[in-house]
Scaffold this motif. Structure first.
Motif, mmCIF file in Angstrom:
data_model
loop_
_atom_site.group_PDB
_atom_site.id
_atom_site.type_symbol
_atom_site.label_atom_id
_atom_site.label_comp_id
_atom_site.label_asym_id
_atom_site.label_seq_id
_atom_site.Cartn_x
_atom_site.Cartn_y
_atom_site.Cartn_z
ATOM 1 N N SER A 164 0.836 -1.202 0.000
ATOM 2 C CA SER A 164 0.000 0.000 0.000
ATOM 3 C C SER A 164 0.875 1.258 0.000
ATOM 4 O O SER A 164 2.041 1.238 0.402
ATOM 5 N N VAL A 165 0.291 2.344 -0.422
ATOM 6 C CA VAL A 165 1.005 3.632 -0.438
ATOM 7 C C VAL A 165 1.306 4.098 0.987
ATOM 8 O O VAL A 165 2.340 4.698 1.255
ATOM 9 N N SER A 166 0.421 3.788 1.925
ATOM 10 C CA SER A 166 0.637 4.200 3.310
ATOM 11 C C SER A 166 1.882 3.544 3.909
ATOM 12 O O SER A 166 2.593 4.138 4.730
ATOM 13 N N ALA A 167 2.186 2.337 3.493
ATOM 14 C CA ALA A 167 3.379 1.653 3.977
ATOM 15 C C ALA A 167 4.635 2.365 3.480
ATOM 16 O O ALA A 167 5.627 2.535 4.220
ATOM 17 N N ASP A 169 4.774 5.529 2.709
ATOM 18 C CA ASP A 169 4.839 6.822 3.417
ATOM 19 C C ASP A 169 5.412 6.650 4.833
ATOM 20 O O ASP A 169 6.128 7.526 5.340
ATOM 21 N N SER A 170 5.104 5.551 5.472
ATOM 22 C CA SER A 170 5.632 5.297 6.811
ATOM 23 C C SER A 170 7.155 5.187 6.785
ATOM 24 O O SER A 170 7.850 5.710 7.666
ATOM 25 N N THR A 173 8.780 8.584 6.547
ATOM 26 C CA THR A 173 8.825 9.282 7.833
ATOM 27 C C THR A 173 10.015 8.797 8.662
ATOM 28 O O THR A 173 10.706 9.608 9.326
#
Length: 403
Positions: A164-167, A169-170, A173
């Motif tokens: 996923s894109v959220s992974a 993005d994490s 960070t």
């Protein structure tokens, strides 16, 4: 009948006495009259038996004067002051930390260059802290490199829809956080390096080391005085001048023409004006000034007393006369000049600058013979006689010749 001849004799004696008195008066009065009118009388013997000499008659004469020349020459306008030698730099060496002094690298009175090592303190603790900071930096740098690789792969997998894109993005960070941590590690490393530098005490400037107050093996406290380093070359002389000379100092400083000399025993040192204080002392009416001197031969020493002379400007081809020749009157100043006819003629002058026994004046061409002594009660056009006594001294004072 016998008394009659006696009376005749007495009458004759009385008549003779009267004639004697009349003759004395007649002969004495003309002599007194002659004495009163100033006619010399016959010398009379004194009480000691000597004949008194007649008084010499008073006579008027031509006034006698001494001369000096009016000379043309260059005259420097100078100020003189007493000054004190001051260093441009004096630094008191004090440690920042409390440590054991392990080594003294200098001797008292030694000249050192800027950055020279003076004292070494126990640095084992600071070196350990530095090693720990360096290791922390290396570890965090490796962690950052790993996170950056993971983030790059996650971007490729997210583009192929494997994660996923959220992974992704994490992971981004985490990379940014690690970069910030790495910057903190670099700051900690620099701090450890600063702490270590405090254990090696170096000369902040070139100069001469003063008295050393500690020895190897001593425990020195933070901010305790260890020694001083005083800059000797170049060096400065500080002195005060009257506020009346401030304008000349400022003008000369702008033109870069203010020369300063320091008289030390029989040696004259040349320097240049380096500082004029920003305010006049209202109590003393003076202003503080400094001049800088090259001092490679260490002739000047801090705290030494010297006589300073400041040359503000030079008056070129000025007419100089002895100050004693100037007659000051309500309508101005004048001097008496003497020509070939031996007549005293007044010449009006204006005093431009006085120095020592001489003065710079305007109103003369130079070369005139000026009356220095005997000018009292002279009248214009009066005939004078030249007294040659001490003439050489007057000519030497004026710096020229009367010929």
């Amino acid at each position: 009948m016998k008394a009659k001849p006696v009376n005749v004799v007495l009458a004759a004696v009385a008549a003779l006495a009267s004639l004697t008195a009349i003759g004395y008066v007649a002969l004495g009065r003309p002599q007194l009259a002659l004495a009163d009118t100033g006619t010399p009388a016959a010398s009379a013997p004194s009480a000691a038996g000597k004949v008194a000499a007649p008084a010499a008659p008073a006579r008027g004469g031509v006034p006698m004067v001494r001369l000096a020349p009016a000379q043309r020459r260059d005259v420097p306008i100078e100020l003189e002051a007493n000054g004190t030698v001051v260093p441009l730099n004096t630094v008191e060496i004090r440690p920042h930390v409390t440590r054991l002094l392990t080594q003294v690298h200098v001797k008292e009175g030694q000249f050192v260059a800027a950055g020279a090592l003076l004292f070494a303190l126990d640095d084992r603790s600071e070196r350990a802290a530095l090693d720990r900071a360096q290791a922390q930096l290396v570890r965090d740098h490796a962690t950052l490199a790993d996170l950056e690789r993971q983030f790059k792969r996650s971007q490729e997998l997210a583009a192929q829809h494997f994660i996923s894109v959220s992974a992704a993005d994490s992971l981004q960070t985490q990379v940014e956080s690690q970069r910030a941590l790495l910057q903190a590690d670099q700051a900690a490393l620099r701090s450890a390096q600063v702490d270590l530098s405090y254990t090696a005490i170096r000369a902040p400037s070139a100069g001469r080391v003063g008295a050393v107050n500690v020895f190897a093996g001593s425990l020195v406290q933070a901010n305790a005085a260890l020694a001083t380093v005083t800059q000797i070359n170049p060096i400065a002389v500080s002195f005060t001048v009257p506020e009346s000379g401030l304008a000349g100092l400022l003008n000369g400083q702008k033109a870069g023409a203010v020369a300063v000399s320091a008289q030390l025993a029989e040696v004259t040192l040349k320097g240049k004006l380096s500082f004029i204080d920003s305010a006049v002392d209202p109590t003393a009416g003076t202003i503080r000034v400094k001049a800088q001197f090259d001092n490679a031969d260490t002739r000047l020493w801090p705290g030494q007393y010297v006589h300073a002379r400041i040359t503000l400007e030079t008056m070129r081809d000025a007419v100089v006369v002895p100050l004693a020749a100037i007659v000051t009157r309500p309508d101005g100043a004048l001097v008496y000049s003497v020509g070939a006819d031996q007549l005293a003629q007044p010449r009006k002058v204006r005093v431009l600058h006085a120095f020592g026994k001489l003065a710079v004046v305007s109103g003369l061409e130079g070369g005139e013979r000026i009356i220095v002594e005997g000018k009292q009660n002279l009248k214009p056009g009066a005939k004078v006689r030249i007294n040659q006594d001490n003439q050489d001294r007057l000519v030497a004072d004026a710096g020229g010749s009367t010929q």
